[in-house]
Design a protein around this motif. Structure first.
Motif, short mmCIF file in Angstrom:
data_model
loop_
_atom_site.label_atom_id
_atom_site.label_comp_id
_atom_site.label_asym_id
_atom_site.label_seq_id
_atom_site.Cartn_x
_atom_site.Cartn_y
_atom_site.Cartn_z
N GLU A 153 -23.75 -0.95 11.19
CA GLU A 153 -24.21 0.43 11.25
C GLU A 153 -23.08 1.35 11.69
OE1 GLU A 153 -28.18 2.50 12.90
OE2 GLU A 153 -26.87 1.70 14.47
N ASP A 154 -22.34 0.96 12.73
CA ASP A 154 -21.22 1.77 13.22
C ASP A 154 -19.96 0.91 13.31
OD1 ASP A 154 -22.63 4.19 13.51
OD2 ASP A 154 -23.40 3.58 15.45
N CYS B 166 -13.07 -0.68 15.17
CA CYS B 166 -12.96 -1.23 16.52
C CYS B 166 -13.14 -0.08 17.51
CB CYS B 166 -11.60 -1.89 16.75
SG CYS B 166 -11.24 -3.25 15.62
N HIS B 167 -14.19 -0.15 18.29
CA HIS B 167 -14.42 0.88 19.32
C HIS B 167 -14.09 0.30 20.69
CE1 HIS B 167 -16.37 4.42 21.18
NE2 HIS B 167 -16.62 3.55 22.15
N LEU B 168 -13.17 0.97 21.39
CA LEU B 168 -12.76 0.53 22.72
C LEU B 168 -13.12 1.61 23.72
CD1 LEU B 168 -10.86 -1.10 20.71
CD2 LEU B 168 -9.34 -1.36 22.65
N ALA B 169 -13.92 1.26 24.71
CA ALA B 169 -14.29 2.23 25.74
C ALA B 169 -13.06 2.64 26.54
CB ALA B 169 -15.34 1.63 26.68
N HIS B 170 -13.03 3.91 26.94
CA HIS B 170 -11.97 4.40 27.82
C HIS B 170 -12.17 3.81 29.21
CE1 HIS B 170 -8.92 7.25 29.27
NE2 HIS B 170 -9.67 7.31 30.36
N PRO C 295 -30.24 -1.51 12.79
CA PRO C 295 -29.95 -0.50 13.82
C PRO C 295 -29.28 -1.13 15.05
CG PRO C 295 -32.14 -0.15 12.92
CD PRO C 295 -31.66 -1.46 12.37
N GLY C 296 -28.21 -0.48 15.51
CA GLY C 296 -27.51 -0.98 16.68
C GLY C 296 -26.61 -2.17 16.42
N SER C 297 -26.40 -2.50 15.15
CA SER C 297 -25.64 -3.71 14.84
C SER C 297 -24.15 -3.53 15.12
CB SER C 297 -25.86 -4.09 13.37
OG SER C 297 -25.52 -3.02 12.51
N VAL C 298 -23.58 -4.51 15.78
CA VAL C 298 -22.15 -4.61 16.06
C VAL C 298 -21.79 -6.08 15.92
CG1 VAL C 298 -20.32 -4.33 17.76
CG2 VAL C 298 -22.14 -2.63 17.64
N GLY C 299 -20.84 -6.40 15.07
CA GLY C 299 -20.54 -7.80 14.83
C GLY C 299 -20.11 -8.55 16.08
N ILE C 300 -19.14 -7.99 16.81
CA ILE C 300 -18.65 -8.58 18.05
C ILE C 300 -18.82 -7.54 19.15
CG2 ILE C 300 -16.70 -9.63 19.24
CD1 ILE C 300 -17.64 -11.23 16.85
N LEU C 301 -19.62 -7.86 20.16
CA LEU C 301 -19.90 -6.91 21.24
C LEU C 301 -19.48 -7.51 22.58
CD1 LEU C 301 -21.12 -4.33 22.42
CD2 LEU C 301 -23.36 -5.44 22.37
N LEU C 302 -18.45 -6.91 23.19
CA LEU C 302 -18.06 -7.25 24.56
C LEU C 302 -18.61 -6.16 25.45
CD1 LEU C 302 -16.19 -9.15 22.97
CD2 LEU C 302 -14.42 -8.72 24.66
N VAL D 290 -15.99 -5.46 6.10
CA VAL D 290 -16.51 -4.95 4.83
C VAL D 290 -17.74 -4.10 5.13
CG1 VAL D 290 -17.38 -5.56 2.56
CG2 VAL D 290 -15.70 -7.04 3.68
N HIS D 291 -17.70 -2.83 4.81
CA HIS D 291 -18.82 -1.91 5.02
C HIS D 291 -19.09 -1.69 6.51
CE1 HIS D 291 -19.38 -2.52 0.79
NE2 HIS D 291 -20.00 -3.68 0.91
N PHE D 292 -18.47 -0.69 7.10
CA PHE D 292 -18.81 -0.29 8.47
C PHE D 292 -18.95 1.24 8.46
CE2 PHE D 292 -14.25 0.18 8.34
CZ PHE D 292 -13.98 1.26 9.17
N ASN D 293 -19.32 1.80 9.62
CA ASN D 293 -19.55 3.25 9.71
C ASN D 293 -20.56 3.69 8.64
OD1 ASN D 293 -19.25 5.94 10.54
ND2 ASN D 293 -17.48 6.28 9.20
N GLN D 294 -21.63 2.90 8.51
CA GLN D 294 -22.60 3.17 7.44
C GLN D 294 -23.43 4.43 7.70
OE1 GLN D 294 -22.64 0.98 4.43
NE2 GLN D 294 -20.72 1.12 5.55
#
Length: 819
Positions: A355-356, A388-392, A330-337, A376-380
């Motif tokens: 997870e996302d 890649c999620h980029l904040a506005h 839960p809450g896993s993100v490979g690279i988090l800035l 490999v395997h995201f948005n589970q």
């Protein structure tokens, strides 16, 4: 006993440091002296290090060997040296400090495992102490190597398990220089190493299971090195233990660290492998990580401090929950800035089982450069998350992820996209700047592709020539800047724009105004004093010329159903004239001539023809300067003739005359009214005909009738003396009512009368008619009327006086009836 032979002495079962031994010294003469074992050891093993057991260490894992270790360290003063630890288990129940000299604490290796076994082990069961601290500049150069450490955590390993909150096992404080740790195993340790204000510290071949924090550094102003870290469940593989680590444990934490080098690292079962945080001293800059593998972690790389900067050579991150059949953490993100203004470069990156998002960039002004990305395997959770999620970024610079190669998204993605919507952040590629003949990004051939002509610009070349250039707010096509064929400029805060729209077969293309405003103007602007030109078929069809300082304009508008289309004068002035100006002798028309009844025949020079309906091509203002103001079926064939409107009137080719009618009996002009203006100049008493142009009478410049017609005339004549003898400025006038007719050949004067002060008087053909009103000197002037058989009309003649120059003008109003 003193008299016994040595061979008769009892055997010594054990020796103590205080035992007495004989010693023979040669100091000028031989002498037998006594010395203890301790004295002998000190003399013989000087500069060869010490052993912890020489200072009372037991090494049974029960006795507190901390004081013995401290004594051994102190015994090396002032030059330092090696403290040897045998292959035993030494319990540290009292804190040990190295502060006055460099010390090498060296064990005899260990066997990997969760509990003390073969080799050298240090254990601690006192959470209140810091077992081993290196403090101060004098401790620089110290080393700990070839041993294992363990803490006691006796809690039952159930779902509520958590480690005992021990202090840091190893601390390096204010040493300003390097302390090395080599070949160490930390098995079941709450917090491993704390380095503060001590640069050049090095870690080599560190392995073990550390629950909360493996290595933490702060205020490290010189390069530190970490090589060969391997954190794995040596102490316990229990699900509850490892999952606690996945929620709470950070393998390596960096706060203010300048240029740390990390290489060949592996961690399994942690919240984060690399966590970049901050302290009052600042954040980490220019870190360098090579060959990192994070397994069963929430975050492989976690940046939570603004302004962090560094590089990763190669990294793999897997975000599964430990021992849960592939379920994501839960809450896993490979690279988090998670902060802002950070920049990280990663050469090769693989992220599995998120997870996302595989990559998540929060805040603003962050930049993440990735050479090669595989996810490999995201948005589970199938939540629509992007790889890649980029904040506005509402403030600062929009976030950026730059990919040197196309990303590989595979496995179970639930149709997740590369980048999320609703953000001003970007995910894209960036190549080195090139030249038009050698683009930085070539497509197909070496001279065709994209390049960067300058800072903040992007251009495209084809066959070695620039064909497009993009800059902030500007796009140009067809050649380099300044030699291009088309340019698009976007002003700041633009919300409206032109739109070019294509069309299907048989339909026309268009240029439209588009944008957020409900009502938009569409402007076509020429440069400077240039004209706006519209062409079709290769030829100019319309041209709008420039007027310097123009504040008034021509308005053109359509009309709704039942309404009128308009051409109007608009502008800043309260009153604005509207000019329709032909060129040269061109006519002013309502319809284009077509030689037929629709457009009519050609108009005369400088003619004005507003009529829009006709029955024949000749029904136009064909005379030079002729005017038809409107109506239908009218003809202004004489030069300068005019028709004010109505229908079916004709000027009959007469010069300067007017005609108007409300209809006809049978043919055009058979029932109309008209008007003629005639003139003449006399300088003596010789009779002179009044004509429309003052010339000799003819068919076009007199009051002439068509065949089989009759004119009822009202004639007004005025004279004005402009020169000569006596009576200058004298005037005279006549008012006459006349009737003439014309058959097929002859013209006849039917009769008439003149009006004067004493009433009406009949007028005979050819008789001289005195003025009705006159200045006395002009009383002798005369006018005569008669039929003009030659031209078929009325002959109006002026008779002047000798020695006088007189101008004559007549207005002839006609009611015209023809058969």
């Amino acid at each position: 006993m003193p008299d016994l032979k040595i061979s008769e002495l009892p055997a010594a079962n054990s020796l103590a440091d205080t035992d007495i031994a004989p010693l023979v010294q040669n100091q000028g003469s031989l002498a037998t002296r006594r010395a203890t074992l301790s004295q002998l050891r000190g003399a013989m093993l000087r500069e060869r290090g010490v052993h912890i057991r020489d200072f009372g260490a037991v090494g049974d894992g029960v006795a507190d060997d901390g004081p013995a270790l401290q004594a051994a360290i102190n015994a090396l003063s002032p030059n330092g040296g090696v403290v040897h630890l045998g292959a035993r288990t030494y319990r540290i129940g009292t804190a040990v400090t190295v502060s006055s000299h460099a010390v090498r604490i060296e064990g005899q290796g260990f066997t990997e495992g969760g509990n003390p076994g073969e080799g050298t082990w240090l254990t601690c069961a006192n959470p209140a102490i810091f077992p081993l601290t290196f403090s101060g500049a004098a401790a620089r150069g110290s080393v700990v190597r070839n041993l294992a450490v363990r803490e006691a955590h006796g809690a039952s390993q159930n779902t509520s398990w958590q480690p005992t909150a021990y202090q840091w096992f190893f601390r390096v404080l204010d040493c300003y220089g390097g302390v090395d740790f080599e070949d160490l195993l930390l098995s079941g340790v709450h917090r491993g190493f704390l380095v503060r204000n001590s640069g050049r510290t090095a870690f080599r071949r560190i392995r073990g299971q550390v629950f909360s924090t493996g290595i933490e550094m702060d205020e490290v102003y010189d390069v530190a090195r970490i090589t060969g870290v391997h954190f794995w469940p040596f102490w316990s593989t229990n699900d509850n233990v490892v999952r606690w680590q996945q929620l709470n444990g950070d393998a390596m934490v960096f706060r203010r660290v300048d240029g740390v080098f990390v290489d060949q690292s592996f961690v399994l079962g942690y919240r984060s492998m690399f966590r970049f945080s901050s302290s009052a001293a600042g954040v980490t800059q220019k870190f360098s990580i090579g060959q990192a593998y994070a397994d069963f972690v929430r975050h492989g790389l976690w940046v939570e401090a603004a302004g962090t900067d560094g590089q990763v050579d190669s990294m793999s991150v897997q975000c599964e929950r430990f021992n849960a059949s592939g379920a994501t953490l839960p809450g896993s993100v490979g690279i988090l800035l998670g902060a802002h203004s950070s920049r990280v470069q990663i050469g090769q990156l693989r992220v599995d089982d998120c997870e996302d998002n595989a990559i998540r960039v929060e805040g603003h002004s962050n930049r993440l450069d990735i050479g090669s990305l595989r996810v490999v395997h995201f948005n589970q959770r199938n939540s629509g998350a992007a790889a890649c999620h980029l904040a506005h970024a509402a403030t600062g610079v929009p976030n950026r992820v730059l990919l040197a190669t196309a990303p590989l998204l595979e496995g179970t993605t639930n149709a997740g996209l590369l980048v999320n919507a609703g953000t001003n952040g970007t995910v894209g590629g960036q190549m080195a700047a090139g030249a038009a003949a050698a683009p930085g990004l070539a497509v197909g051939t070496s001279d065709t592709g994209l390049f960067q002509p300058g800072t903040g610009g992007l251009a495209a070349s084809a066959a070695g020539a620039e064909v497009m250039r993009l800059a902030a707010g500007t796009a140009t096509l067809g050649g380099p800047l300044g030699a291009h064929a088309f340019e698009v400029t976007t002003p700041a805060d633009a919300v409206n724009r032109p739109r070019a729209v294509g069309a299907a077969a048989g339909q026309g293309v268009s240029i439209q105004a588009s944008g957020s405003d409900a009502n938009l103007n569409l402007a076509l602007d020429a440069k400077g004093g240039g004209s706006l030109v519209l062409r079709t078929g290769g030829g100019v069809q319309a041209q709008i010329a420039h007027t310097a300082g123009a504040v008034n304009q021509v308005g053109i508008s359509g009309g709704a159903t039942g309404g009128a289309a308009k051409v109007s004068a608009t502008g800043a002035d309260a009153n604005v004239a509207l000019v329709l100006s032909p060129k040269g002798t061109g006519a002013l028309l309502a319809q284009a001539p077509d030689g037929g009844a629709d457009g009519g025949a050609a108009r005369g020079a400088n003619a004005v023809d507003w009529r829009q309906s006709r029955n024949a091509a000749a029904q136009v203002a064909s005379g030079a300067g002729a005017v038809i103001a409107g109506g239908m079926g009218n003809t202004a064939s004489g030069n300068h003739s005019w028709v004010p409107g109505d229908t079916r009137a004709s000027t009959r080719g007469h010069l300067g005359r007017g005609a108007w009618s409300s209809g006809f009996f049978a043919v055009q002009g058979d029932s109309q009214a008209g008007e003629f203006v005639l003139r003449a100049v006399t300088s003596d008493a010789t009779p002179v005909r009044l004509t429309a142009d003052g010339a000799a009478p003819g068919a076009a410049n007199t009051v002439n009738l068509p065949n089989n017609g009759g004119y009822r005339l009202k004639v007004l004549v005025g004279s004005f003396q402009t020169g000569g003898t006596g009576g200058a400025w004298d005037i005279a006038s006549w008012e006459m009512d006349l009737h003439i007719k014309r058959g097929t050949i002859n013209t006849a004067y039917v009769g008439g009368y003149s009006s004067g002060p004493s009433g009406n008087a009949a007028i005979a053909s050819g008789a001289s008619i005195a003025p009705g009103i006159a200045d006395p000197p002009a009383a002798a002037l005369r006018v005569s009327v008669a039929a003009d058989s030659t031209n078929g009309g009325l002959a109006l003649t002026a008779i002047g006086e000798a020695g006088k120059t007189i101008r004559w003008v007549a207005r002839v109003l006609a009611v015209e009836v023809t058969s």
